[in-house]
Design a protein around this motif. Sequence first.
Motif, PDB file in Angstrom:
ATOM      1  N   UNK A   1     -61.144  25.729 -18.204  1.00  0.00           N
ATOM      2  CA  UNK A   1     -61.161  24.635 -19.185  1.00  0.00           C
ATOM      3  C   UNK A   1     -60.501  25.056 -20.493  1.00  0.00           C
ATOM      4  N   UNK A   2     -60.728  26.297 -20.907  1.00  0.00           N
ATOM      5  CA  UNK A   2     -60.130  26.795 -22.152  1.00  0.00           C
ATOM      6  C   UNK A   2     -58.605  26.842 -22.037  1.00  0.00           C
ATOM      7  N   UNK A   3     -58.104  27.361 -20.925  1.00  0.00           N
ATOM      8  CA  UNK A   3     -56.656  27.462 -20.742  1.00  0.00           C
ATOM      9  C   UNK A   3     -56.042  26.066 -20.581  1.00  0.00           C
ATOM     10  N   UNK A   4     -56.737  25.172 -19.899  1.00  0.00           N
ATOM     11  CA  UNK A   4     -56.241  23.793 -19.795  1.00  0.00           C
ATOM     12  C   UNK A   4     -56.119  23.166 -21.185  1.00  0.00           C
ATOM     13  N   UNK A   5     -57.109  23.385 -22.034  1.00  0.00           N
ATOM     14  CA  UNK A   5     -57.079  22.817 -23.389  1.00  0.00           C
ATOM     15  C   UNK A   5     -55.938  23.426 -24.209  1.00  0.00           C
TER      16      UNK A   5
ATOM     17  N   UNK B 167     -65.029  30.976  -3.750  1.00  0.00           N
ATOM     18  CA  UNK B 167     -63.719  30.971  -4.377  1.00  0.00           C
ATOM     19  C   UNK B 167     -63.427  29.728  -5.177  1.00  0.00           C
ATOM     20  N   UNK B 168     -62.652  29.926  -6.216  1.00  0.00           N
ATOM     21  CA  UNK B 168     -62.111  28.824  -6.999  1.00  0.00           C
ATOM     22  C   UNK B 168     -60.603  28.962  -6.917  1.00  0.00           C
ATOM     23  N   UNK B 169     -59.946  27.860  -6.568  1.00  0.00           N
ATOM     24  CA  UNK B 169     -58.515  27.856  -6.317  1.00  0.00           C
ATOM     25  C   UNK B 169     -57.827  26.954  -7.339  1.00  0.00           C
ATOM     26  N   UNK B 170     -56.758  27.473  -7.923  1.00  0.00           N
ATOM     27  CA  UNK B 170     -55.990  26.738  -8.924  1.00  0.00           C
ATOM     28  C   UNK B 170     -54.574  26.596  -8.370  1.00  0.00           C
ATOM     29  N   UNK B 171     -54.094  25.364  -8.262  1.00  0.00           N
ATOM     30  CA  UNK B 171     -52.788  25.133  -7.646  1.00  0.00           C
ATOM     31  C   UNK B 171     -51.901  24.244  -8.511  1.00  0.00           C
ATOM     32  N   UNK B 172     -50.619  24.542  -8.449  1.00  0.00           N
ATOM     33  CA  UNK B 172     -49.599  23.683  -9.031  1.00  0.00           C
ATOM     34  C   UNK B 172     -48.688  23.242  -7.898  1.00  0.00           C
ATOM     35  N   UNK B 173     -48.546  21.949  -7.722  1.00  0.00           N
ATOM     36  CA  UNK B 173     -47.676  21.373  -6.703  1.00  0.00           C
ATOM     37  C   UNK B 173     -46.436  20.814  -7.391  1.00  0.00           C
ATOM     38  N   UNK B 174     -45.317  20.903  -6.734  1.00  0.00           N
ATOM     39  CA  UNK B 174     -44.060  20.371  -7.258  1.00  0.00           C
ATOM     40  C   UNK B 174     -43.736  20.971  -8.629  1.00  0.00           C
ATOM     41  N   UNK B 175     -43.955  22.269  -8.761  1.00  0.00           N
ATOM     42  CA  UNK B 175     -43.742  22.993 -10.025  1.00  0.00           C
ATOM     43  C   UNK B 175     -42.299  23.520 -10.074  1.00  0.00           C
ATOM     44  N   UNK B 176     -41.384  22.626 -10.340  1.00  0.00           N
ATOM     45  CA  UNK B 176     -39.958  22.947 -10.310  1.00  0.00           C
ATOM     46  C   UNK B 176     -39.606  24.063 -11.294  1.00  0.00           C
TER      47      UNK B 176
ATOM     48  N   UNK C  67     -64.991  28.712 -14.560  1.00  0.00           N
ATOM     49  CA  UNK C  67     -64.784  27.309 -14.929  1.00  0.00           C
ATOM     50  C   UNK C  67     -64.586  27.146 -16.437  1.00  0.00           C
ATOM     51  N   UNK C  68     -65.320  27.886 -17.239  1.00  0.00           N
ATOM     52  CA  UNK C  68     -65.151  27.839 -18.697  1.00  0.00           C
ATOM     53  C   UNK C  68     -63.767  28.350 -19.083  1.00  0.00           C
TER      54      UNK C  68
ATOM     55  N   UNK D 222     -60.008  23.416  -7.017  1.00  0.00           N
ATOM     56  CA  UNK D 222     -61.105  23.140  -6.098  1.00  0.00           C
ATOM     57  C   UNK D 222     -61.890  24.418  -5.829  1.00  0.00           C
ATOM     58  N   UNK D 223     -63.084  24.220  -5.330  1.00  0.00           N
ATOM     59  CA  UNK D 223     -64.018  25.321  -5.088  1.00  0.00           C
ATOM     60  C   UNK D 223     -64.399  25.329  -3.618  1.00  0.00           C
ATOM     61  N   UNK D 224     -64.449  26.519  -3.032  1.00  0.00           N
ATOM     62  CA  UNK D 224     -64.877  26.669  -1.647  1.00  0.00           C
ATOM     63  C   UNK D 224     -65.996  27.704  -1.592  1.00  0.00           C
TER      64      UNK D 224
END
Length: 97
Positions: A39-43, A64-73, A35-36, A52-54
């Motif tokens: 947050x660093x890469x987002x910044x 698991x932690x899932x990172x998704x990009x939707x509609x990433x043309x 998560x840290x 989201x986390x499952x």
Amino acid sequence: MANCGDIKAHMRMEERYETLSLIFEESKHLCDEVKIAIDKVKAETGMTPFIFEKISNDRPDLHGIYIEFHDDIHRVGGGFFTMLLDELNIDKCEADI
């Protein structure tokens, strides 16, 4: 920081959709590290992927932690994933997907 032995990375890309799954045994320490790093890469990038986390109630090895990009043309999510993997010292993704 974590390394590729602690966290398994799984990448999946389809048309206009990309996801990175980071799977590890239930561990508050690893979860916090991920998560840290996110947050660093987002910044640094200004990007805001869907995250989201499952947590498996049956298997402690499936957190698991899932990172998704939707509609990433323009496929900019790949750069985010690369930076995140570098931040977590993960040098490769699993070859199962």
